[in-house]
Design an enzyme around this catalytic site. Structure first.
Site, PDB file in Angstrom:
ATOM      1  N   HIS A  46       3.411  50.568  31.409  1.00 52.82           N
ATOM      2  CA  HIS A  46       2.594  49.618  32.189  1.00 52.82           C
ATOM      3  C   HIS A  46       1.130  50.039  32.131  1.00 52.82           C
ATOM      4  O   HIS A  46       0.670  50.848  32.941  1.00 52.82           O
ATOM      5  CB  HIS A  46       3.090  49.570  33.640  1.00 52.82           C
ATOM      6  CG  HIS A  46       2.481  48.453  34.437  1.00 52.82           C
ATOM      7  ND1 HIS A  46       3.229  47.471  35.057  1.00 52.82           N
ATOM      8  CD2 HIS A  46       1.190  48.155  34.723  1.00 52.82           C
ATOM      9  CE1 HIS A  46       2.431  46.625  35.670  1.00 52.82           C
ATOM     10  NE2 HIS A  46       1.171  47.028  35.494  1.00 52.82           N
TER      11      HIS A  46
ATOM     12  N   ASP B 223      -1.366  51.884  34.720  1.00 50.74           N
ATOM     13  CA  ASP B 223      -1.903  50.554  35.033  1.00 50.74           C
ATOM     14  C   ASP B 223      -3.279  50.300  34.385  1.00 50.74           C
ATOM     15  O   ASP B 223      -3.362  49.589  33.398  1.00 50.74           O
ATOM     16  CB  ASP B 223      -1.972  50.355  36.556  1.00 50.74           C
ATOM     17  CG  ASP B 223      -1.766  48.913  36.983  1.00 50.74           C
ATOM     18  OD1 ASP B 223      -1.479  48.070  36.131  1.00 50.74           O
ATOM     19  OD2 ASP B 223      -1.892  48.630  38.200  1.00 50.74           O
TER      20      ASP B 223
ATOM     21  N   ASP C 166       0.736  38.622  28.767  1.00 48.38           N
ATOM     22  CA  ASP C 166       1.057  38.195  30.136  1.00 48.38           C
ATOM     23  C   ASP C 166       0.227  36.997  30.594  1.00 48.38           C
ATOM     24  O   ASP C 166      -0.873  36.739  30.109  1.00 48.38           O
ATOM     25  CB  ASP C 166       0.967  39.364  31.129  1.00 48.38           C
ATOM     26  CG  ASP C 166      -0.436  39.655  31.615  1.00 48.38           C
ATOM     27  OD1 ASP C 166      -1.397  39.403  30.864  1.00 48.38           O
ATOM     28  OD2 ASP C 166      -0.579  40.135  32.757  1.00 48.38           O
TER      29      ASP C 166
ATOM     30  N   GLU D 246       3.828  44.162  44.155  1.00 45.76           N
ATOM     31  CA  GLU D 246       2.693  45.100  44.178  1.00 45.76           C
ATOM     32  C   GLU D 246       1.832  44.815  45.412  1.00 45.76           C
ATOM     33  O   GLU D 246       1.436  45.733  46.119  1.00 45.76           O
ATOM     34  CB  GLU D 246       1.847  44.935  42.903  1.00 45.76           C
ATOM     35  CG  GLU D 246       0.587  45.798  42.872  1.00 45.76           C
ATOM     36  CD  GLU D 246      -0.343  45.456  41.690  1.00 45.76           C
ATOM     37  OE1 GLU D 246      -0.207  44.364  41.111  1.00 45.76           O
ATOM     38  OE2 GLU D 246      -1.207  46.298  41.380  1.00 45.76           O
TER      39      GLU D 246
ATOM     40  N   HIS E 209       4.870  41.368  36.882  1.00 43.51           N
ATOM     41  CA  HIS E 209       4.469  42.120  38.074  1.00 43.51           C
ATOM     42  C   HIS E 209       5.142  41.447  39.281  1.00 43.51           C
ATOM     43  O   HIS E 209       5.200  40.218  39.343  1.00 43.51           O
ATOM     44  CB  HIS E 209       2.964  42.016  38.325  1.00 43.51           C
ATOM     45  CG  HIS E 209       2.093  42.812  37.406  1.00 43.51           C
ATOM     46  ND1 HIS E 209       1.989  42.573  36.077  1.00 43.51           N
ATOM     47  CD2 HIS E 209       1.239  43.838  37.671  1.00 43.51           C
ATOM     48  CE1 HIS E 209       1.123  43.421  35.538  1.00 43.51           C
ATOM     49  NE2 HIS E 209       0.641  44.204  36.482  1.00 43.51           N
TER      50      HIS E 209
ATOM     51  N   HIS F 147      -2.731  48.062  31.105  1.00 49.30           N
ATOM     52  CA  HIS F 147      -3.446  46.846  30.675  1.00 49.30           C
ATOM     53  C   HIS F 147      -4.545  47.245  29.693  1.00 49.30           C
ATOM     54  O   HIS F 147      -5.305  48.190  29.950  1.00 49.30           O
ATOM     55  CB  HIS F 147      -4.075  46.144  31.877  1.00 49.30           C
ATOM     56  CG  HIS F 147      -3.066  45.669  32.882  1.00 49.30           C
ATOM     57  ND1 HIS F 147      -2.657  44.356  32.953  1.00 49.30           N
ATOM     58  CD2 HIS F 147      -2.376  46.332  33.842  1.00 49.30           C
ATOM     59  CE1 HIS F 147      -1.759  44.232  33.929  1.00 49.30           C
ATOM     60  NE2 HIS F 147      -1.568  45.419  34.486  1.00 49.30           N
TER      61      HIS F 147
HETATM   62  N1  ADE Z   1      -4.261  43.124  35.974  1.00 49.09           N
HETATM   63  C1  ADE Z   1      -4.754  44.328  35.732  1.00 49.09           C
HETATM   64  N2  ADE Z   1      -4.244  45.227  36.570  1.00 49.09           N
HETATM   65  C2  ADE Z   1      -3.393  44.554  37.378  1.00 49.09           C
HETATM   66  C3  ADE Z   1      -2.547  44.924  38.428  1.00 49.09           C
HETATM   67  N3  ADE Z   1      -2.472  46.180  38.865  1.00 49.09           N
HETATM   68  N4  ADE Z   1      -1.810  43.972  39.025  1.00 49.09           N
HETATM   69  C4  ADE Z   1      -1.869  42.703  38.610  1.00 49.09           C
HETATM   70  N5  ADE Z   1      -2.643  42.298  37.613  1.00 49.09           N
HETATM   71  C5  ADE Z   1      -3.399  43.212  36.998  1.00 49.09           C
HETATM   72 ZN    ZN Z   2      -0.473  46.000  36.131  1.00 54.29          ZN
END
Ligand code: ADE
Ligand code: ZN
Length: 346
Positions: free
Chosen positions: A22, A284, A144, A206, A203, A24
């Site tokens: 995970h 992340d 995504d 969160e 996701h 980005h």
């Molecule tokens: N885009 C980048 N980081 C994210 C996160 N932690 N949650 C949702 N979307 C994201």
């Molecule tokens: Zn994320």
């Protein structure tokens, strides 16, 4: 096996071969890269001085974090920028002894920001080739949907993913805010993506409660959950996730830095583990959160007082929950076992 000293623990975590499930792409841009982009794009409002950028990366809440993230994203214009990010991420992963990563890319946002699709794809392809050849890191992609942009973004992301189907594309995701962005509206796109062979990794949980995770499971066919933090408040959901082996991509430092949890000690990861969930550790958006993959392992191991075997189990969970082929999984799991055995002989 001797008691884990701080130095011993660090060396062990460093020695474990790891995978990251995970992360980005935009959020993996190094501080140096962001500073360089900021100098070229003053209109984006991203600070071009290191101390100011540090301040800029201090988040009041999750929505503030997303605004900062989008500002960084807006500075990326062509294949060279994407290539720089991909190879920079690969170098950072190699430094963590991470061998493989599934990297989330949000094509719809780049297209909306004016980057031609071919530029994005070319930067991903050349960056991925260099990641393997120069850094020994294999990369796969998760395309995504930016949830805040609604069903149109869902449709466009699906069309782009299935039309282009770049090498390395393994999964389909859903990111952005959760509150006011129901998962179920994206069900048709996930169904089509899954029918085309992409794996489902939205996701959920969160920034909102367990109902979002249930929806990700039932409506989107989630095989893994991005974060899933709020599952701990729903015993039935914990049972379901454990029974079905639906892995959680836990990102502890991210959750602290976006103020979803008070501290790593306050993170529900202990409850998740005690309930037998498949927990994986991830970063992340590492430079934005001041996170590294080894740092996540060390923070969790230190806070929970994990034994070496339990740390190795976490690394193994990520390998097993990845979308690697069985052969590569077996190699990495054998290497993890050897690393643990080496520790036992000391
Ligand atoms: N885009 C980048 N980081 C994210 C996160 N932690 N949650 C949702 N979307 C994201
Ligand atoms: Zn994320």
């Amino acid at each position: 096996m001797p008691a884990a000293t701080d130095t011993g623990l660090r060396a062990f975590v460093r020695a474990l071969p790891k995978v990251e499930l995970h992360v980005h792409l935009v959020g993996s841009a190094s501080v140096e890269t962001v500073l360089e982009l900021a100098r070229r794009h003053p209109e984006a409002g991203v600070p071009a001085e290191r101390a100011d950028l540090e301040e800029f990366f201090t988040f009041r809440d999750f929505d503030h974090f997303l605004k900062v993230y989008w500002a960084v994203q807006s500075m990326l214009t062509d294949r060279h920028d994407i290539h720089t990010l991909v190879t920079g991420l690969a170098a950072d992963l190699a430094a963590q002894n991470a061998r493989y990563a599934e990297v989330t890319v949000t094509p719809y946002n780049h297209l909306l920001d004016g980057m031609p699709g071919d530029e994005l794809l070319e930067g991903l392809a050349t960056g991925r080739a260099e990641a393997a050849a120069r850094h020994g890191v294999d990369l796969a992609w998760c395309f995504d949907i930016p949830g805040e942009k609604g069903v149109r973004a869902g449709r466009e992301t699906l069309v782009f993913a299935l039309r282009e189907r770049p090498d390395g594309l393994v999964s389909f995701g859903l990111g952005g805010p959760e509150i006011g962005v129901g998962r179920a509206q994206f069900a048709p796109f996930f169904t089509a993506a899954r029918e085309a062979g992409l794996r489902s990794v939205p996701h959920a949980g969160e920034t909102s409660g367990p109902a979002t995770i249930w929806s990700a499971v039932h409506d989107l066919g989630a095989e893994r959950i991005g974060h899933g933090t709020s599952c701990a408040s729903d015993p039935r959901l914990l049972d379901h996730l454990a029974a079905h082996g639906i892995a959680l991509e836990v990102c502890p430092t991210s959750n602290v830095r976006t103020r979803q949890v008070e501290s790593v000690a306050a993170h529900p990861i202990r409850r998740m583990l005690d309930h037998g969930l498949v927990v994986t550790l991830n970063t992340d958006d590492p430079p934005m959160f001041g996170a590294t993959l080894n740092g996540e392992y060390l923070a969790v191991a230190g806070t929970l007082g994990l034994r070496y075997a339990e740390i190795a189990q976490l690394a193994g969970n990520a390998v097993r929950a990845s979308f690697l082929g069985d052969g590569r999984k077996a190699e990495l799991l054998a290497e993890i076992d050897q690393t643990l055995a080496g520790e036992r002989e000391k």
